[in-house]
Design a protein around this motif. Structure first.
Motif, PDB file in Angstrom:
ATOM      1  N   ARG A  38       0.846  -1.195   0.000  1.00  0.00           N
ATOM      2  CA  ARG A  38       0.000   0.000   0.000  1.00  0.00           C
ATOM      3  C   ARG A  38       0.883   1.247   0.000  1.00  0.00           C
ATOM      4  O   ARG A  38       2.037   1.208   0.425  1.00  0.00           O
ATOM      5  CB  ARG A  38      -0.947   0.019   1.195  1.00  0.00           C
ATOM      6  N   GLN A  39       0.294   2.336  -0.473  1.00  0.00           N
ATOM      7  CA  GLN A  39       1.013   3.600  -0.508  1.00  0.00           C
ATOM      8  C   GLN A  39       0.063   4.733  -0.157  1.00  0.00           C
ATOM      9  O   GLN A  39      -0.914   4.968  -0.877  1.00  0.00           O
ATOM     10  CB  GLN A  39       1.638   3.835  -1.883  1.00  0.00           C
ATOM     11  N   ALA A  40       0.361   5.404   0.930  1.00  0.00           N
ATOM     12  CA  ALA A  40      -0.409   6.563   1.351  1.00  0.00           C
ATOM     13  C   ALA A  40       0.206   7.819   0.733  1.00  0.00           C
ATOM     14  O   ALA A  40       1.391   7.830   0.396  1.00  0.00           O
ATOM     15  CB  ALA A  40      -0.421   6.668   2.869  1.00  0.00           C
ATOM     16  N   PRO A  41      -0.584   8.875   0.592  1.00  0.00           N
ATOM     17  CA  PRO A  41      -0.050  10.113   0.004  1.00  0.00           C
ATOM     18  C   PRO A  41       1.166  10.612   0.761  1.00  0.00           C
ATOM     19  O   PRO A  41       1.157  10.707   1.986  1.00  0.00           O
ATOM     20  CB  PRO A  41      -1.233  11.076   0.136  1.00  0.00           C
ATOM     21  N   GLU A  44       6.174   6.309   1.297  1.00  0.00           N
ATOM     22  CA  GLU A  44       6.680   5.250   0.444  1.00  0.00           C
ATOM     23  C   GLU A  44       5.723   4.062   0.445  1.00  0.00           C
ATOM     24  O   GLU A  44       4.964   3.845   1.402  1.00  0.00           O
ATOM     25  CB  GLU A  44       8.060   4.804   0.929  1.00  0.00           C
ATOM     26  N   ARG A  45       5.797   3.286  -0.624  1.00  0.00           N
ATOM     27  CA  ARG A  45       4.989   2.080  -0.689  1.00  0.00           C
ATOM     28  C   ARG A  45       5.504   1.095   0.357  1.00  0.00           C
ATOM     29  O   ARG A  45       6.708   0.902   0.501  1.00  0.00           O
ATOM     30  CB  ARG A  45       5.083   1.478  -2.091  1.00  0.00           C
ATOM     31  N   GLU A  46       4.559   0.462   1.077  1.00  0.00           N
ATOM     32  CA  GLU A  46       4.963  -0.454   2.130  1.00  0.00           C
ATOM     33  C   GLU A  46       4.323  -1.817   1.981  1.00  0.00           C
ATOM     34  O   GLU A  46       3.202  -1.950   1.479  1.00  0.00           O
ATOM     35  CB  GLU A  46       4.629   0.137   3.516  1.00  0.00           C
ATOM     36  N   PHE A  47       5.044  -2.803   2.445  1.00  0.00           N
ATOM     37  CA  PHE A  47       4.600  -4.192   2.405  1.00  0.00           C
ATOM     38  C   PHE A  47       3.459  -4.424   3.399  1.00  0.00           C
ATOM     39  O   PHE A  47       3.482  -3.902   4.516  1.00  0.00           O
ATOM     40  CB  PHE A  47       5.781  -5.096   2.740  1.00  0.00           C
ATOM     41  N   ILE A  48       2.483  -5.234   2.974  1.00  0.00           N
ATOM     42  CA  ILE A  48       1.385  -5.617   3.859  1.00  0.00           C
ATOM     43  C   ILE A  48       1.438  -7.110   4.167  1.00  0.00           C
ATOM     44  O   ILE A  48       1.463  -7.517   5.327  1.00  0.00           O
ATOM     45  CB  ILE A  48       0.015  -5.302   3.230  1.00  0.00           C
ATOM     46  N   ASP A  90      -5.101   3.476   7.699  1.00  0.00           N
ATOM     47  CA  ASP A  90      -5.061   2.469   6.637  1.00  0.00           C
ATOM     48  C   ASP A  90      -5.410   3.068   5.279  1.00  0.00           C
ATOM     49  O   ASP A  90      -5.350   2.380   4.259  1.00  0.00           O
ATOM     50  CB  ASP A  90      -6.033   1.324   6.944  1.00  0.00           C
ATOM     51  N   THR A  91      -5.796   4.326   5.255  1.00  0.00           N
ATOM     52  CA  THR A  91      -6.125   4.989   4.001  1.00  0.00           C
ATOM     53  C   THR A  91      -4.904   5.023   3.089  1.00  0.00           C
ATOM     54  O   THR A  91      -3.844   5.512   3.479  1.00  0.00           O
ATOM     55  CB  THR A  91      -6.617   6.422   4.265  1.00  0.00           C
ATOM     56  N   ALA A  92      -5.069   4.470   1.891  1.00  0.00           N
ATOM     57  CA  ALA A  92      -3.943   4.366   0.961  1.00  0.00           C
ATOM     58  C   ALA A  92      -4.441   3.750  -0.337  1.00  0.00           C
ATOM     59  O   ALA A  92      -5.562   3.245  -0.408  1.00  0.00           O
ATOM     60  CB  ALA A  92      -2.837   3.495   1.538  1.00  0.00           C
TER      61      ALA A  92
END
Length: 129
Positions: A38-41, A44-48, A90-92
């Motif tokens: 996921r990537q929030a504004p 950085e993109r992160e692993f879930i 969790d918004t992303a």
């Protein structure tokens, strides 16, 4: 070659649930390790989470463990991410990704973006507080 398309995102209240799906095209889906990121504004993109080709093993980021569940259906060529007790943070944009092909069930180390060669376009999840 694997093409991935996510769906299931949307707007949900804090404490609610969403189920994201990722549909794959290509003949060898069952041979790929599947992951969600996921990537929030502004971040950085992160692993879930990640799941092995067989579905027998999975691994989660700390924030996801206990709230999110990754699964797959090789016959339907889909991967899903069930998200419960959602929080505003969790918004992303949520992305599914494929790594491999690999028939190794040891997937806990596959947490970095560069290990995944195929990506979907993402689906937005917005959690209102």
């Amino acid at each position: 070659q694997v093409q991935l398309v996510e769906s299931g995102g949307g707007l949900v209240q804090a404490g609610g649930s969403l189920r994201l799906s990722c549909a794959a095209s290509g003949r060898t889906f069952s041979g790929y390790v599947m992951g969600w990121f996921r990537q929030a504004p502004g971040k950085e993109r992160e692993f879930i989470a990640v799941i092995s080709w067989s579905g027998r093993t999975a691994a989660y980021a700390d924030f996801a463990r206990g709230r999110f569940t990754i699964s797959r259906d090789n016959a339907k060529k889909t991967t899903s991410l069930q998200m419960n007790t959602l929080k505003a943070e969790d918004t992303a944009a949520y992305f599914c990704a494929a790594s491999g092909p690999s028939y190794n069930d040891l997937v806990s180390g596959l947490t970095r973006q560069y290990e995944y060669g195929y990506w979907g376009q993402g689906t937005q999840v917005t959690v209102s507080s």
